[in-house]
Design a protein around this motif. Structure first.
Motif, PDB file in Angstrom:
ATOM      1  N   ILE A 184       0.859  -1.181   0.000  1.00  0.00           N
ATOM      2  CA  ILE A 184       0.000   0.000   0.000  1.00  0.00           C
ATOM      3  C   ILE A 184       0.896   1.232   0.000  1.00  0.00           C
ATOM      4  CG2 ILE A 184      -0.165   0.140   2.526  1.00  0.00           C
ATOM      5  CD1 ILE A 184      -3.140   0.876   2.109  1.00  0.00           C
ATOM      6  N   PRO A 185       0.533   2.319  -0.688  1.00  0.00           N
ATOM      7  CA  PRO A 185       1.400   3.506  -0.727  1.00  0.00           C
ATOM      8  C   PRO A 185       1.658   4.086   0.660  1.00  0.00           C
ATOM      9  CG  PRO A 185      -0.244   3.611  -2.460  1.00  0.00           C
ATOM     10  CD  PRO A 185      -0.625   2.452  -1.597  1.00  0.00           C
ATOM     11  N   TYR A 186       2.853   4.615   0.821  1.00  0.00           N
ATOM     12  CA  TYR A 186       3.294   5.132   2.124  1.00  0.00           C
ATOM     13  C   TYR A 186       4.246   6.296   1.883  1.00  0.00           C
ATOM     14  CZ  TYR A 186       5.930   5.252   6.528  1.00  0.00           C
ATOM     15  OH  TYR A 186       6.547   5.644   7.689  1.00  0.00           O
ATOM     16  N   ARG A 187       4.038   7.387   2.621  1.00  0.00           N
ATOM     17  CA  ARG A 187       4.906   8.561   2.508  1.00  0.00           C
ATOM     18  C   ARG A 187       6.003   8.463   3.566  1.00  0.00           C
ATOM     19  NH1 ARG A 187       4.866  11.492  -1.830  1.00  0.00           N
ATOM     20  NH2 ARG A 187       2.593  11.663  -1.723  1.00  0.00           N
ATOM     21  N   PHE A 188       7.247   8.390   3.120  1.00  0.00           N
ATOM     22  CA  PHE A 188       8.375   8.247   4.043  1.00  0.00           C
ATOM     23  C   PHE A 188       8.534   9.509   4.886  1.00  0.00           C
ATOM     24  CE2 PHE A 188      13.041   8.841   4.701  1.00  0.00           C
ATOM     25  CZ  PHE A 188      13.200   7.843   5.653  1.00  0.00           C
ATOM     26  N   GLY A 189       8.659   9.350   6.192  1.00  0.00           N
ATOM     27  CA  GLY A 189       8.737  10.513   7.055  1.00  0.00           C
ATOM     28  C   GLY A 189       9.717  10.412   8.193  1.00  0.00           C
ATOM     29  N   ASP A 190      10.591   9.421   8.178  1.00  0.00           N
ATOM     30  CA  ASP A 190      11.538   9.279   9.275  1.00  0.00           C
ATOM     31  C   ASP A 190      12.733  10.212   9.080  1.00  0.00           C
ATOM     32  OD1 ASP A 190      10.393   7.332  11.065  1.00  0.00           O
ATOM     33  OD2 ASP A 190      10.609   5.883   9.449  1.00  0.00           O
ATOM     34  N   PRO A 191      13.380  10.623  10.185  1.00  0.00           N
ATOM     35  CA  PRO A 191      14.411  11.664  10.109  1.00  0.00           C
ATOM     36  C   PRO A 191      15.791  11.158   9.702  1.00  0.00           C
ATOM     37  CG  PRO A 191      14.020  11.089  12.396  1.00  0.00           C
ATOM     38  CD  PRO A 191      13.036  10.292  11.586  1.00  0.00           C
ATOM     39  N   PHE A 192      15.907  10.691   8.490  1.00  0.00           N
ATOM     40  CA  PHE A 192      17.215  10.381   7.932  1.00  0.00           C
ATOM     41  C   PHE A 192      17.140  10.456   6.413  1.00  0.00           C
ATOM     42  CE2 PHE A 192      15.236   6.154   8.390  1.00  0.00           C
ATOM     43  CZ  PHE A 192      15.487   5.565   7.168  1.00  0.00           C
ATOM     44  N   THR A 193      18.300  10.556   5.784  1.00  0.00           N
ATOM     45  CA  THR A 193      18.395  10.580   4.326  1.00  0.00           C
ATOM     46  C   THR A 193      19.302   9.451   3.879  1.00  0.00           C
ATOM     47  OG1 THR A 193      18.134  12.997   4.322  1.00  0.00           O
ATOM     48  CG2 THR A 193      19.056  11.984   2.325  1.00  0.00           C
ATOM     49  N   MET A 194      18.897   8.785   2.809  1.00  0.00           N
ATOM     50  CA  MET A 194      19.717   7.721   2.234  1.00  0.00           C
ATOM     51  C   MET A 194      20.442   8.264   1.006  1.00  0.00           C
ATOM     52  SD  MET A 194      17.242   4.362   2.617  1.00  0.00           S
ATOM     53  CE  MET A 194      18.570   3.163   2.697  1.00  0.00           C
ATOM     54  N   PHE A 195      21.709   7.887   0.875  1.00  0.00           N
ATOM     55  CA  PHE A 195      22.542   8.320  -0.256  1.00  0.00           C
ATOM     56  C   PHE A 195      23.073   7.101  -0.996  1.00  0.00           C
ATOM     57  CE2 PHE A 195      22.710  11.690   2.894  1.00  0.00           C
ATOM     58  CZ  PHE A 195      22.599  12.855   2.137  1.00  0.00           C
ATOM     59  N   ARG A 196      23.292   7.290  -2.305  1.00  0.00           N
ATOM     60  CA  ARG A 196      23.868   6.232  -3.130  1.00  0.00           C
ATOM     61  C   ARG A 196      25.154   6.756  -3.786  1.00  0.00           C
ATOM     62  NH1 ARG A 196      21.832   1.673  -4.990  1.00  0.00           N
ATOM     63  NH2 ARG A 196      19.661   2.282  -4.567  1.00  0.00           N
ATOM     64  N   HIS A 197      26.219   5.955  -3.717  1.00  0.00           N
ATOM     65  CA  HIS A 197      27.490   6.339  -4.336  1.00  0.00           C
ATOM     66  C   HIS A 197      27.348   6.273  -5.850  1.00  0.00           C
ATOM     67  CE1 HIS A 197      31.772   6.370  -5.341  1.00  0.00           C
ATOM     68  NE2 HIS A 197      31.974   6.889  -4.123  1.00  0.00           N
ATOM     69  N   VAL A 198      27.811   7.300  -6.522  1.00  0.00           N
ATOM     70  CA  VAL A 198      27.587   7.400  -7.963  1.00  0.00           C
ATOM     71  C   VAL A 198      28.333   6.332  -8.748  1.00  0.00           C
ATOM     72  CG1 VAL A 198      27.064   9.866  -7.892  1.00  0.00           C
ATOM     73  CG2 VAL A 198      29.433   9.116  -8.199  1.00  0.00           C
ATOM     74  N   ASN A 199      29.396   5.787  -8.199  1.00  0.00           N
ATOM     75  CA  ASN A 199      30.167   4.766  -8.909  1.00  0.00           C
ATOM     76  C   ASN A 199      29.911   3.356  -8.379  1.00  0.00           C
ATOM     77  OD1 ASN A 199      31.452   6.644 -10.631  1.00  0.00           O
ATOM     78  ND2 ASN A 199      32.937   7.144  -9.033  1.00  0.00           N
ATOM     79  N   THR A 200      30.067   3.172  -7.078  1.00  0.00           N
ATOM     80  CA  THR A 200      29.938   1.827  -6.505  1.00  0.00           C
ATOM     81  C   THR A 200      28.485   1.411  -6.282  1.00  0.00           C
ATOM     82  OG1 THR A 200      29.989   2.567  -4.195  1.00  0.00           O
ATOM     83  CG2 THR A 200      32.117   2.198  -5.301  1.00  0.00           C
ATOM     84  N   GLN A 201      27.563   2.366  -6.260  1.00  0.00           N
ATOM     85  CA  GLN A 201      26.136   2.150  -5.978  1.00  0.00           C
ATOM     86  C   GLN A 201      25.874   1.730  -4.529  1.00  0.00           C
ATOM     87  OE1 GLN A 201      23.749   3.007  -8.424  1.00  0.00           O
ATOM     88  NE2 GLN A 201      25.720   3.814  -9.172  1.00  0.00           N
ATOM     89  N   GLN A 202      26.899   1.818  -3.695  1.00  0.00           N
ATOM     90  CA  GLN A 202      26.713   1.545  -2.269  1.00  0.00           C
ATOM     91  C   GLN A 202      25.699   2.531  -1.690  1.00  0.00           C
ATOM     92  OE1 GLN A 202      30.291   2.094   0.008  1.00  0.00           O
ATOM     93  NE2 GLN A 202      29.271   1.813   1.985  1.00  0.00           N
ATOM     94  N   VAL A 203      24.941   2.076  -0.702  1.00  0.00           N
ATOM     95  CA  VAL A 203      23.922   2.910  -0.072  1.00  0.00           C
ATOM     96  C   VAL A 203      24.288   3.141   1.389  1.00  0.00           C
ATOM     97  CG1 VAL A 203      21.495   3.040   0.645  1.00  0.00           C
ATOM     98  CG2 VAL A 203      22.086   2.128  -1.610  1.00  0.00           C
ATOM     99  N   VAL A 204      24.106   4.392   1.831  1.00  0.00           N
ATOM    100  CA  VAL A 204      24.337   4.718   3.237  1.00  0.00           C
ATOM    101  C   VAL A 204      23.185   5.598   3.711  1.00  0.00           C
ATOM    102  CG1 VAL A 204      25.733   6.768   2.734  1.00  0.00           C
ATOM    103  CG2 VAL A 204      25.989   5.620   4.929  1.00  0.00           C
ATOM    104  N   ALA A 205      22.711   5.354   4.942  1.00  0.00           N
ATOM    105  CA  ALA A 205      21.656   6.171   5.548  1.00  0.00           C
ATOM    106  C   ALA A 205      22.269   6.983   6.674  1.00  0.00           C
ATOM    107  CB  ALA A 205      20.534   5.296   6.075  1.00  0.00           C
ATOM    108  N   LEU A 206      22.054   8.301   6.637  1.00  0.00           N
ATOM    109  CA  LEU A 206      22.596   9.193   7.649  1.00  0.00           C
ATOM    110  C   LEU A 206      21.447   9.823   8.441  1.00  0.00           C
ATOM    111  CD1 LEU A 206      25.418  11.011   5.631  1.00  0.00           C
ATOM    112  CD2 LEU A 206      25.589   8.954   7.057  1.00  0.00           C
ATOM    113  N   ARG A 207      21.525   9.650   9.760  1.00  0.00           N
ATOM    114  CA  ARG A 207      20.477  10.147  10.647  1.00  0.00           C
ATOM    115  C   ARG A 207      20.555  11.658  10.765  1.00  0.00           C
ATOM    116  NH1 ARG A 207      16.450   6.445  12.637  1.00  0.00           N
ATOM    117  NH2 ARG A 207      15.094   7.764  13.886  1.00  0.00           N
TER     118      ARG A 207
END
Length: 435
Positions: A184-207
């Protein structure tokens, strides 16, 4: 009605015991609905026949519907409410819709919430039909809560709607079962941002900054457990070139040491306000990484095909099943609970172990200090033994971005180093107390 009443006039006349916040602005945009019936009579007749409803139940439902329809103000406002309910989930409306009883309905007022939901079924299906969604996706969706509701009404005369916000998903045909899981659709609202590395595609979430965490990386105060000597506050330091913040370890805790990233190398992959699909887990077999992957793939395809205006970024869910502490008491190679949670980017919440107590022990207030002989399953016994050390479980949330669906089964976010760090830090806030 000779004229359309304004919101205050309508609500004063109807005298509801509860209405969600924010309805007035929606009512002021409402264009009206000239439908002659709250619930089409052919739909109602088919329902009566399908469930072989006894005459007394049929008469009670028809009488309740006619009581609404014969009251011009209540009928008008109810049609407005139906229109809002059937769109609420698609809009990710944050209003809290739950049981509503109009004081003006002197007879059968206890039926109103059920009739309101039942009135959503036909227009919801008509909207899906206009989107060319095959009927197989939604024709049985409302019947999951409907059968239980009608059984209660027939057997016990009980018209109350239990867990209105949850069953509303089904009466409005807003939730879809795609292979093993509901979405079901859901609007993300938790206090962090996720980033993706432009080359490796690794993902990191920063609070984001300003939250207190215990030394074990869980929110300070979870389960009413605080860590005055070991707690830390999350920080976010940003300039033109870089960001430094507290990383969320995908094993479900926040790291004390800050992680720096260069903006030219990392791009935001998920921000507050982005659209996700909330995943819900029905009971039954098949809770495996393989079925998870299949269901998520089908969900992305479904929403891209039939709801192309929704820019879905991935998936969100919250559950006791995602608590990585379960990996301390379960076989990491054989347990599907552990195997599935290892496919997620898990993160901490303030919700404690109430969900686990309910699902594993049948009671959110279960007395786990009682005679251990009452616990029969291996999970119950292992969970009790763990908590007898003074430790507690948590409800965690998870994210899976749609780019990682194809990697489900091979731990797209969690590394061996993350698991090692989790094992070193878990329950560290208890060590001073218990040694």
């Amino acid at each position: 009605m000779d004229r359309r009443l304004n919101y205050d006039e309508c609500t004063a006349y109807c005298d509801f015991d509860y209405l969600p916040e924010g309805l007035e602005a929606k009512y002021n945009r409402y264009q009206g609905n000239d439908a002659p019936h709250l619930i089409p009579r052919d739909f109602l007749s088919d329902l009566f026949e399908q469930y072989d409803l006894p005459e007394h139940a049929r008469q009670r439902l028809v009488r309740g519907i006619e009581n609404v329809e014969s009251n011009a103000v209540l009928f008008h406002f109810t049609k407005f409410l139906v229109g809002e309910l059937i769109l609420a989930r698609q809009r990710c409306d944050e209003a809290h819709y739950t049981n509503m009883t109009p004081g003006c309905m002197n007879q059968d007022g206890e039926l109103y919430s059920f009739l309101l939901l039942l009135a959503c079924v036909v227009p919801s299906m008509e909207m899906l039909k206009k989107r060319s969604i095959p009927q197989v996706y939604y024709e049985q969706i409302p019947h999951q809560p409907l059968k239980l509701q009608l059984d209660k009404l027939v057997l016990h005369g009980d018209a109350k709607v239990y867990d209105f916000p949850w069953v509303m998903n089904f009466y409005t045909c807003s939730i879809f079962l795609l292979d093993r899981f509901y979405f079901i659709p859901y609007r993300f609202g938790d206090p962090f941002t996720m980033f993706r590395h432009v080359n490796t595609q690794q993902v990191v979430a920063l609070r984001h900054a300003g939250e207190e965490f215990r030394s074990d990386g869980q929110r300070n105060g979870t389960n009413d457990v605080y860590d005055p000597p070991g707690c830390f506050v999350s920080e976010w330091i940003e300039d033109e070139d870089r960001i430094a913040a507290n990383r969320i370890n995908p094993m479900g805790f926040v790291e004390r040491n800050m992680t720096p990233i260069l903006k030219k190398e990392w791009k935001a992959a998920l921000r507050e306000g982005d659209l996700l699909l909330a995943l819900h887990i029905p009971s039954g077999p098949g809770y495996t990484p393989e079925r998870l992957k299949k269901s998520m793939s089908l969900a992305i395809e479904f929403y891209e095909t039939y709801f192309p205006e929704m820019p879905v970024k991935g998936f969100w869910s919250a559950s006791w099943l995602y608590d990585t502490r379960l990996s301390l008491i379960l076989d990491n190679e054989r347990s599907n609970i552990v195997r599935v949670q290892r496919q997620f980017y898990n993160y901490p919440t303030l919700d404690g172990d109430g969900m686990l107590r309910h699902e594993v022990f049948g009671d959110r207030q279960a007395d786990l200090a009682a005679d251990s002989g009452q616990f029969t399953t291996s999970l119950q016994k292992a969970a009790v033994a763990y908590m007898q050390t003074g430790a507690r479980f948590n409800t965690l949330s998870m994210i899976v971005l749609k780019e990682e669906i194809e990697r489900i089964g091979s731990m797209p976010y969690i590394t061996d180093a993350d698991i090692g760090q989790f094992r070193r830090i878990v329950d560290s806030h208890l060590r001073e107390v218990f040694g």
